[in-house]
Design an enzyme around this catalytic site. Sequence first.
Site, mmCIF file in Angstrom:
data_model
loop_
_atom_site.group_PDB
_atom_site.id
_atom_site.type_symbol
_atom_site.label_atom_id
_atom_site.label_comp_id
_atom_site.label_asym_id
_atom_site.label_seq_id
_atom_site.Cartn_x
_atom_site.Cartn_y
_atom_site.Cartn_z
ATOM 1 N N ASN A 10 -34.254 17.630 -29.216
ATOM 2 C CA ASN A 10 -34.671 16.560 -30.115
ATOM 3 C C ASN A 10 -33.442 15.701 -30.385
ATOM 4 O O ASN A 10 -32.559 16.107 -31.131
ATOM 5 C CB ASN A 10 -35.220 17.169 -31.416
ATOM 6 C CG ASN A 10 -35.543 16.101 -32.447
ATOM 7 O OD1 ASN A 10 -35.548 14.915 -32.145
ATOM 8 N ND2 ASN A 10 -35.800 16.532 -33.678
ATOM 9 N N LYS A 12 -33.269 12.958 -31.953
ATOM 10 C CA LYS A 12 -33.327 12.202 -33.217
ATOM 11 C C LYS A 12 -32.906 10.752 -32.957
ATOM 12 O O LYS A 12 -33.226 10.210 -31.904
ATOM 13 C CB LYS A 12 -32.482 12.905 -34.277
ATOM 14 C CG LYS A 12 -32.840 14.398 -34.366
ATOM 15 C CD LYS A 12 -32.296 15.095 -35.556
ATOM 16 C CE LYS A 12 -32.746 16.552 -35.527
ATOM 17 N NZ LYS A 12 -32.390 17.292 -36.718
ATOM 18 N N HIS A 102 -42.208 16.374 -37.786
ATOM 19 C CA HIS A 102 -40.864 16.925 -37.979
ATOM 20 C C HIS A 102 -40.491 16.822 -39.462
ATOM 21 O O HIS A 102 -40.866 15.857 -40.136
ATOM 22 C CB HIS A 102 -39.859 16.150 -37.113
ATOM 23 C CG HIS A 102 -38.500 16.776 -37.128
ATOM 24 N ND1 HIS A 102 -37.607 16.582 -38.153
ATOM 25 C CD2 HIS A 102 -37.900 17.622 -36.257
ATOM 26 C CE1 HIS A 102 -36.503 17.278 -37.906
ATOM 27 N NE2 HIS A 102 -36.659 17.926 -36.755
ATOM 28 N N GLU A 104 -37.933 15.916 -40.972
ATOM 29 C CA GLU A 104 -37.268 14.673 -41.388
ATOM 30 C C GLU A 104 -38.297 13.570 -41.600
ATOM 31 O O GLU A 104 -38.116 12.687 -42.438
ATOM 32 C CB GLU A 104 -36.220 14.273 -40.337
ATOM 33 C CG GLU A 104 -34.969 15.139 -40.462
ATOM 34 C CD GLU A 104 -34.219 15.339 -39.165
ATOM 35 O OE1 GLU A 104 -34.395 14.556 -38.218
ATOM 36 O OE2 GLU A 104 -33.433 16.315 -39.102
ATOM 37 N N GLU A 172 -39.613 25.362 -37.962
ATOM 38 C CA GLU A 172 -38.263 24.881 -38.260
ATOM 39 C C GLU A 172 -38.012 24.964 -39.763
ATOM 40 O O GLU A 172 -38.385 24.043 -40.513
ATOM 41 C CB GLU A 172 -38.116 23.425 -37.819
ATOM 42 C CG GLU A 172 -38.316 23.201 -36.345
ATOM 43 C CD GLU A 172 -37.594 21.937 -35.883
ATOM 44 O OE1 GLU A 172 -36.687 22.060 -35.067
ATOM 45 O OE2 GLU A 172 -37.917 20.844 -36.383
ATOM 46 N N GLY A 178 -29.786 21.272 -38.903
ATOM 47 C CA GLY A 178 -28.554 20.487 -39.001
ATOM 48 C C GLY A 178 -27.522 21.062 -39.957
ATOM 49 O O GLY A 178 -26.559 20.392 -40.324
ATOM 50 N N SER A 218 -30.540 24.738 -36.142
ATOM 51 C CA SER A 218 -29.203 25.228 -35.785
ATOM 52 C C SER A 218 -29.231 26.256 -34.658
ATOM 53 O O SER A 218 -28.446 27.214 -34.662
ATOM 54 C CB SER A 218 -28.482 25.783 -37.025
ATOM 55 O OG SER A 218 -28.320 24.758 -37.997
HETATM 56 P P1 PGA Z 1 -30.687 21.169 -35.283
HETATM 57 O O1 PGA Z 1 -32.051 20.323 -35.395
HETATM 58 O O2 PGA Z 1 -30.766 21.964 -34.026
HETATM 59 O O3 PGA Z 1 -29.591 20.104 -35.228
HETATM 60 O O4 PGA Z 1 -30.595 22.025 -36.493
HETATM 61 C C1 PGA Z 1 -33.285 20.894 -35.017
HETATM 62 C C2 PGA Z 1 -34.388 19.907 -35.245
HETATM 63 O O5 PGA Z 1 -34.340 19.159 -36.234
HETATM 64 O O6 PGA Z 1 -35.346 19.843 -34.456
#
Ligand code: PGA
Length: 256
Positions: A10, A12, A102, A104, A172, A178, A218
Amino acid sequence: MKRIKMLAGNWKMNKLNRDLAGFFGTFFEAVGWHQDESLSDRVDVLFAVPPTLLAHAVPLAEPSGVRIAAQNIHWETAGAFTGEVSVPMIKEVGVSATLIGHSERRQYFAETDVTVAKKTKASLVHEVLPIVCVGETLEQREAGLTQDVVARQVKAALADIQDPKDLILAYEPVWAIGTGRSASAAQAQEVHAEIRGLLLALFGHSIGSGIRILYGGSATPNNIGELLSQKDIDGALVGGASLKPEDFAKMVRAAL
Ligand code: PGA
């Protein structure tokens, strides 16, 4: 039912078109993708990229059996929805999958269980693979609400779906995204098992046991092996580590 592992990047809101050729060149080389034709049968690889990159990423990835996905879609086919992109629009440029819901998007762009359900339905109607994201916040986990929240999100997303031909869920935990603080393999497996139970109850054994559940938050080359060794973890949705072709290649190798 055998579930092939999926490693989904992803990106982003990162990268420009000028980065694409270099990224995929390094990635394929590091995996040894073109040296072994059987790899694309043994692991599914996908990148969810920003809308400006979709059309250019498709010819670099799809001929090699790597899917390109959108990060979001609108549920209507066309109309007065300024700033939105529909499923037929991403399909037109060769995109075959999309992330939906997602955290976010839930957190910053007012995505709700209702819009997630509409988007999931639209994506299945147009035969674009939906990767539906669910997960609890730290507050919810600490209040002991993880299973309730995740079950509510899964049920709501799939409320209007009878017979999902192809569907992926991504668990998630918001506190792991993140932050460098991944869920432990055991913590993730516990929630994945719960989701698996729910899918079996909703769709019966033959469909419910075939739906893949990815872990996200992560995930890195260091922890991917342990995560993927869990019974109900069928792959990973990877943010930060998918921006570095060598790191993501290591994670794909770990899935083989
Ligand atoms: P990350 O993000 O691996 O940077 O924690 C995962 C995601 O948001 O899909």
